[in-house]
Design a protein around this motif. Structure first.
Motif, short mmCIF file in Angstrom:
data_model
loop_
_atom_site.label_atom_id
_atom_site.label_comp_id
_atom_site.label_asym_id
_atom_site.label_seq_id
_atom_site.Cartn_x
_atom_site.Cartn_y
_atom_site.Cartn_z
N ALA A 134 33.29 35.58 49.63
CA ALA A 134 32.52 35.33 48.41
C ALA A 134 33.35 35.63 47.16
O ALA A 134 33.29 34.89 46.18
CB ALA A 134 31.24 36.17 48.43
N GLU A 135 34.15 36.70 47.22
CA GLU A 135 34.99 37.05 46.07
C GLU A 135 36.06 35.99 45.81
O GLU A 135 36.32 35.64 44.66
CB GLU A 135 35.65 38.41 46.30
CG GLU A 135 34.69 39.56 45.99
CD GLU A 135 35.21 40.91 46.48
OE1 GLU A 135 34.40 41.84 46.56
OE2 GLU A 135 36.43 41.01 46.81
N VAL A 136 36.66 35.49 46.89
CA VAL A 136 37.67 34.43 46.73
C VAL A 136 37.03 33.19 46.12
O VAL A 136 37.59 32.58 45.20
CB VAL A 136 38.37 34.10 48.07
CG1 VAL A 136 39.25 32.86 47.92
CG2 VAL A 136 39.19 35.28 48.56
N LEU A 137 35.85 32.84 46.60
CA LEU A 137 35.16 31.67 46.06
C LEU A 137 34.89 31.85 44.57
O LEU A 137 35.07 30.92 43.76
CB LEU A 137 33.85 31.41 46.81
CG LEU A 137 34.02 30.94 48.27
CD1 LEU A 137 32.66 30.86 48.96
CD2 LEU A 137 34.73 29.60 48.34
N GLN A 138 34.50 33.05 44.21
CA GLN A 138 34.20 33.31 42.81
C GLN A 138 35.46 33.25 41.94
O GLN A 138 35.46 32.63 40.88
CB GLN A 138 33.53 34.67 42.68
CG GLN A 138 32.80 34.80 41.37
CD GLN A 138 31.92 36.04 41.35
OE1 GLN A 138 32.09 36.95 42.16
NE2 GLN A 138 31.00 36.07 40.42
#
Ligand code: C2E
Ligand code: MG
Ligand code: MG
Ligand code: MG
Length: 292
Positions: A134-138
């Motif tokens: 999720a952090e990478v996507l963000q």
């Protein structure tokens, strides 16, 4: 040399290395450094609609250029990373690079693509994995619904409640799941039932066998039918020849991937191939504007 190895490190013949124990230790140190310095690259290989030959996505494949050996096959360095606890960091680095590179391609094309990224079994059992994704996507702005995580049959054989929880949580945030290399190990219908995957990737060896074996063609038909009933899309890997391409299209595979369409390559090369006299299907597929 560098270029050809980026295309195909798997079973990479000349580029493939055999490990002796001391060498193994040096290579491990070098891999640690590469991971720590974000030196792991990705090659992108088009995923193609076999009837229109239009590219609708890319698979990200990890690539590592070692100072001493040149390109090292992921068949070598992924297991090395797995055995030595490097996978969380390696996986995160690959995912981030993949989202950024695919983002450049999407910006160039002006239309969305699906991006698939491989995950090791060890990643899926980690509590932090979904948060990390999720952090990478963000950070990268890559949309969750355009990301597919590929997991191999063998990593699912150890399907634990932790793995299943990860799969569910990924799907909750919109990320989809592909079962990779189906048809190699102990492919079982029970897996299709146990893992709520959206995609099934037929292994290269299975695709190759369909041209010579009527029994394999019967299995392909049945499998595509079964997957359709289950709402699972089938991706044929290892499409190397016009015969393979025709067969997988004829049998209703949703997507196809292989050297016949395009090799794994850097995002720069993929984009450059649009502006040169390119591989026919790559240009046609990537621009979506070519006519047969
Ligand atoms: P895979 O996920 O099944 O990836 C497909 C492999 O088939 C790639 O090998 C690709 O280069 C090769 N390939 C593509 N088209 C053809 C074709 O037409 N014919 C044949 N014979 N082969 C084709 P590659 O890049 O050497 O990767 C090998 C394996 O390493 C991958 O198999 C995957 O299991 C693993 N791997 C690669 N990158 C990562 C990663 O970032 N994380 C993890 N966990 N595993 C990875
Ligand atoms: Mg894969
Ligand atoms: Mg595969
Ligand atoms: Mg495979």
């Amino acid at each position: 040399r560098a270029e050809s190895a980026l295309h195909s490190a798997k079973g990479g013949g000349r580029n493939c290395i055999r490990l002796a124990a001391p060498e193994d230790a040096r290579l491990l140190r070098a891999l640690r450094t590469a991971v720590a310095t974000s030196s792991i690259q990705v090659a992108l290989q088009p995923l193609v609609d076999p009837t229109s030959e239009r590219t609708v996505g890319v698979e990200a494949l990890a690539r590592w250029l070692d100072d001493v050996h040149g390109w090292v096959s992921p068949g070598v360095f992924i297991p090395l990373a797995e055995k030595n606890g490097l996978v969380p960091d390696l996986g995160a680095a690959v995912l981030e690079r993949a989202c950024r590179d695919a983002g450049v391609l999407v910006a160039h094309l002006g239309r969305p693509l699906m991006l698939t990224v491989n995950a090791s079994g060890g990643e899926l059992v980690r509590e932090e994995y979904v948060q990390q994704v999720a952090e990478v996507l963000q950070r990268t702005g890559w949309p969750a619904h355009d990301l597919v995580i590929e997991v191999t049959e063998s990593s699912l054989e150890a399907a634990s409640t932790a793995t299943m929880a990860t799969v569910r949580r990924l799907q909750e945030v919109g990320v989809r799941i592909a079962i990779d290399d189906f048809g190699t190990g102990y492919s079982a219908f029970s897996q299709l039932d146990a893992i709520p995957a959206e995609y099934l990737k037929l292994d290269t060896s299975f695709t190759a066998a369909t041209t010579t074996s009527p029994r394999r063609r019967a299995m392909l038909s049945a499998l595509v039918g079964l997957c359709r009933d289950l709402g699972i899309k089938v991706i044929a890997e290892g499409v190397e020849t016009p015969e393979h391409a025709a067969l997988v299209a004829e049998h209703g595979c949703d997507l196809a991937q292989g050297f016949y369409f395009a090799k794994p390559q850097s995002v720069g090369d993929l984009i450059a191939s649009l502006d040169r006299v390119p591989h026919r299907t790559t240009q046609q597929g990537l621009t979506g504007s070519g006519s047969p």
